[in-house]
Enzyme design. Structure first.
Site, mmCIF file in Angstrom:
data_model
loop_
_atom_site.group_PDB
_atom_site.id
_atom_site.type_symbol
_atom_site.label_atom_id
_atom_site.label_comp_id
_atom_site.label_asym_id
_atom_site.label_seq_id
_atom_site.Cartn_x
_atom_site.Cartn_y
_atom_site.Cartn_z
ATOM 1 N N GLU A 118 29.910 8.196 36.161
ATOM 2 C CA GLU A 118 29.107 7.034 36.544
ATOM 3 C C GLU A 118 27.702 7.521 36.845
ATOM 4 O O GLU A 118 27.501 8.365 37.718
ATOM 5 C CB GLU A 118 29.677 6.317 37.773
ATOM 6 C CG GLU A 118 30.942 5.522 37.504
ATOM 7 C CD GLU A 118 31.379 4.661 38.689
ATOM 8 O OE1 GLU A 118 30.497 4.186 39.445
ATOM 9 O OE2 GLU A 118 32.602 4.485 38.862
ATOM 10 N N TYR A 168 23.847 7.484 41.257
ATOM 11 C CA TYR A 168 23.015 6.351 40.861
ATOM 12 C C TYR A 168 21.582 6.570 41.333
ATOM 13 O O TYR A 168 21.344 7.033 42.451
ATOM 14 C CB TYR A 168 23.562 5.049 41.447
ATOM 15 C CG TYR A 168 24.831 4.567 40.783
ATOM 16 C CD1 TYR A 168 24.781 3.856 39.600
ATOM 17 C CD2 TYR A 168 26.076 4.847 41.341
ATOM 18 C CE1 TYR A 168 25.941 3.419 38.977
ATOM 19 C CE2 TYR A 168 27.245 4.417 40.725
ATOM 20 C CZ TYR A 168 27.173 3.700 39.540
ATOM 21 O OH TYR A 168 28.320 3.269 38.920
ATOM 22 N N GLN A 204 26.553 0.004 33.405
ATOM 23 C CA GLN A 204 27.761 -0.166 32.627
ATOM 24 C C GLN A 204 27.390 -0.691 31.252
ATOM 25 O O GLN A 204 26.235 -1.026 31.001
ATOM 26 C CB GLN A 204 28.723 -1.111 33.342
ATOM 27 C CG GLN A 204 29.264 -0.542 34.637
ATOM 28 C CD GLN A 204 30.298 -1.446 35.302
ATOM 29 O OE1 GLN A 204 30.770 -2.415 34.733
ATOM 30 N NE2 GLN A 204 30.641 -1.112 36.540
ATOM 31 N N GLU A 222 33.839 -2.115 33.534
ATOM 32 C CA GLU A 222 34.649 -2.469 34.704
ATOM 33 C C GLU A 222 34.814 -3.978 34.765
ATOM 34 O O GLU A 222 33.959 -4.731 34.271
ATOM 35 C CB GLU A 222 33.976 -1.957 35.985
ATOM 36 C CG GLU A 222 34.782 -2.223 37.251
ATOM 37 C CD GLU A 222 34.199 -1.524 38.482
ATOM 38 O OE1 GLU A 222 34.823 -1.602 39.553
ATOM 39 O OE2 GLU A 222 33.121 -0.909 38.359
ATOM 40 N N ASN A 224 39.544 6.799 41.530
ATOM 41 C CA ASN A 224 38.101 6.579 41.441
ATOM 42 C C ASN A 224 37.526 6.443 42.847
ATOM 43 O O ASN A 224 38.025 5.656 43.649
ATOM 44 C CB ASN A 224 37.800 5.291 40.653
ATOM 45 C CG ASN A 224 36.339 4.872 40.791
ATOM 46 O OD1 ASN A 224 35.472 5.412 40.130
ATOM 47 N ND2 ASN A 224 36.060 3.928 41.684
ATOM 48 N N GLU A 225 36.508 7.213 43.130
ATOM 49 C CA GLU A 225 35.809 7.145 44.424
ATOM 50 C C GLU A 225 36.804 7.011 45.580
ATOM 51 O O GLU A 225 36.674 6.136 46.439
ATOM 52 C CB GLU A 225 34.788 6.005 44.422
ATOM 53 C CG GLU A 225 33.668 6.245 43.427
ATOM 54 C CD GLU A 225 32.506 5.254 43.546
ATOM 55 O OE1 GLU A 225 32.568 4.340 44.401
ATOM 56 O OE2 GLU A 225 31.539 5.396 42.778
#
Length: 510
Positions: A314, A257, A363, A43, A190-191
């Site tokens: 992710e 996460y 990432q 990103e 995304n999100e």
């Protein structure tokens, strides 16, 4: 005392007493572990792209057309199968036409999500797709749904993939690329429940249907913006809104996460921790398996033929930023603890290979649980890098269903399974990956591979302390080393898995 959990690729039994065993049903191996499960995410955030991947052709840092030579070589050795770009939150502010054409004519923007820094767009569509070709990775593009338009998305697809004559392909050729690129993975937003537009689920479901109808390609894999963690309401609403239209999508994303504290405001240090944070991190990592099961159950309801796959695009650890680093750059250290997190996650993803098509750690360079860190001309491979390198033998191999009986790792009245495992077979070689979460104790496990084998070898990722990490200008503390195994017979092994380690066993079978 036993508790049994039946999973898609593995049967797990935890026990307080008795022998630790791992039984492989090798003759039942009929599901491919897609190589994209070992994917990565990049990103425009901090120094992931600029400094991490791209330094420009005029840089004193050795480079290939502006891409760091050391990073290119390290990623090729890692066998990166797929790379997601340009975000992340950045994707839904990104307008692709800003990043094409002569670099001195590209407009700048402010990266409002990550540090408020100026983005000069010198790394755009051509630079990313050429980089993927350079490291032999499939590109995965995230379309701007939050602030973009359907026309913008359709034009990007045509610019990138079309071989017909059109204004977009003429523009691509003018900008130096005659032949189209091959891009099959397309994320539709995304999100979008958060930084991608703060949308309600039913609203996004309609947006997805709208965008997806214009993103056309015979082999395209279009990915729905799925939930975070255990937000089953989002998944339920999205898929119910696509009832009888699930053929529009080939994948549903999931983001999770690992936070040691579970608190986004105070996530914990990436370097200064003891057993309490070690245990909580590994315990919280395991939650992803329950979330996977919950979302798959809903997917089965609306897609009983299971044509849609789960894309965990992710995942990884998220700690407080390193002291002295810039706000919004999400720089953290990567220790042996992260190696265990990587190994446990990858074992889970392998065991769900029937349903999981892709996963992307966040990432790839310098951000969150990165596999590489850079500092000026210096580069280091993190403990997570070495786990990915250890596990890449599973890419495109056949998943072997396993039955694991493991003792618990207990800490202050809580317990998690001490061992995790997954196994595969490819070219008459059985590969078995095992993690030991216990930071104090080596654990013996009896392994029955289900086939006679003629030779066995091993590799290990470990360190002296749970806080060990690799840093600039110092000898590596966490890396891959040979792991000696005594062959006990042609049909079984007795292996002692060292404390806080990730181990790979490989058996040559008849």
């Amino acid at each position: 005392m036993k508790a049994t959990l039946l999973l898609i690729g593995v049967s797990l039994t935890t026990t307080l007493f008795g022998q630790n065993t791992l039984s492989l049903q090798t003759d039942a191996a009929n599901i491919t572990i897609e190589k994209e499960i070992y994917g990565h995410f990049s990103e425009h955030l901090g120094t992931c792209i600029y400094e991490g991947i791209y330094v420009g052709e005029d840089s004193e840092i050795p480079n290939i057309d502006g891409y760091r030579k050391d990073v290119v070589e390290a990623l090729k050795a890692l066998k990166v199968p797929v790379l997601r770009w340009p975000g992340g939150c950045f994707a839904d502010t990104y307008h692709w036409k800003d990043g094409i054409g002569p670099k001195d004519e590209r407009p700048s923007i402010v990266n409002v999500f990550w540090g408020g820094v100026t983005e000069d767009n010198s790394f755009g569509t051509h630079e990313f797709l050429n980089f993927c070709e350079l490291i032999d990775a499939e590109p995965y593009l995230s379309i701007n749904v939050g602030s973009g338009t359907v026309q913008e998305a359709r034009d990007w697809v045509e610019y990138v993939t079309s071989n017909n004559q059109s204004p977009m392909t003429d523009l691509r050729k003018k900008n130096g690329r005659e032949e189209p690129w091959k891009v099959k993975f397309w994320g539709i937003g995304n999100e979008n429940w958060g930084c991608g537009g703060d949308m309600a689920a039913d609203y996004y479901a309609n947006i997805f249907r709208n965008y997806s109808s214009y993103i056309k390609g015979a082999d395209f894999q279009k990915v729905i913006c799925g939930p975070a963690g255990n937000d089953v309401a989002w998944t339920e609403t999205i898929l119910s809104g696509l009832k009888n239209k699930t053929a529009l999508a080939q994948g549903l994303s999931l983001h999770y996460y690992t936070l040691p504290t579970g608190d986004w405001d105070s996530k914990g240090s990436s370097t200064d921790f003891g057993e309490d944070m070690w245990f909580r991190t590994l315990r919280n990592t395991l939650y992803i398996e329950d979330y996977i099961q919950q979302h798959l159950a809903i997917m089965d309801q609306y897609d009983p033929d299971r044509t849609m796959k789960l894309m965990v695009d992710e995942w990884g650890t998220w700690y407080d930023q390193l002291p002295g680093t810039q706000d919004g750059f999400l720089q953290q250290q990567n220790t042996l603890r992260d190696a265990l997190v990587a190994g446990m996650n990858l074992n889970i993803f392998n065991n769900y290979a029937e349903r999981i098509r892709m996963a992307n750690i966040a990432q790839i360079v310098n951000v969150l649980q990165s596999v590489i860190r850079t500092n000026g001309p210096q580069m280091v491979r993190t403990p997570t890098y070495y786990v990915f390198q250890l596990y890449n033998v599973h890419q495109d191999a056949m998943l072997i269903p396993t039955e694991l009986t493991t003792e618990n790792y207990e800490y202050k009245g809580e317990a998690i399974p001490a061992l995790s495992a997954s196994a595969s077979i490819k070219d008459d070689v059985i590969s078995i990956s095992i993690t030991n979460a216990n930071p104090h104790k080596a654990i013996s496990v009896s392994c029955t591979p289900g086939r006679e084998f003629t030779a066995v070898s091993g590799k290990i990722v470990n360190g002296d302390a749970i806080t060990d990490y690799n840093d600039f200008g110092m000898e590596e503390r966490v890396l891959i080393k040979d792991f000696e195994i005594e062959k006990t017979s042609n049909q079984e092994l007795e292996v002692e898995i060292p404390a806080h380690s990730v181990v790979l066993l490989q058996l040559q079978v008849r």
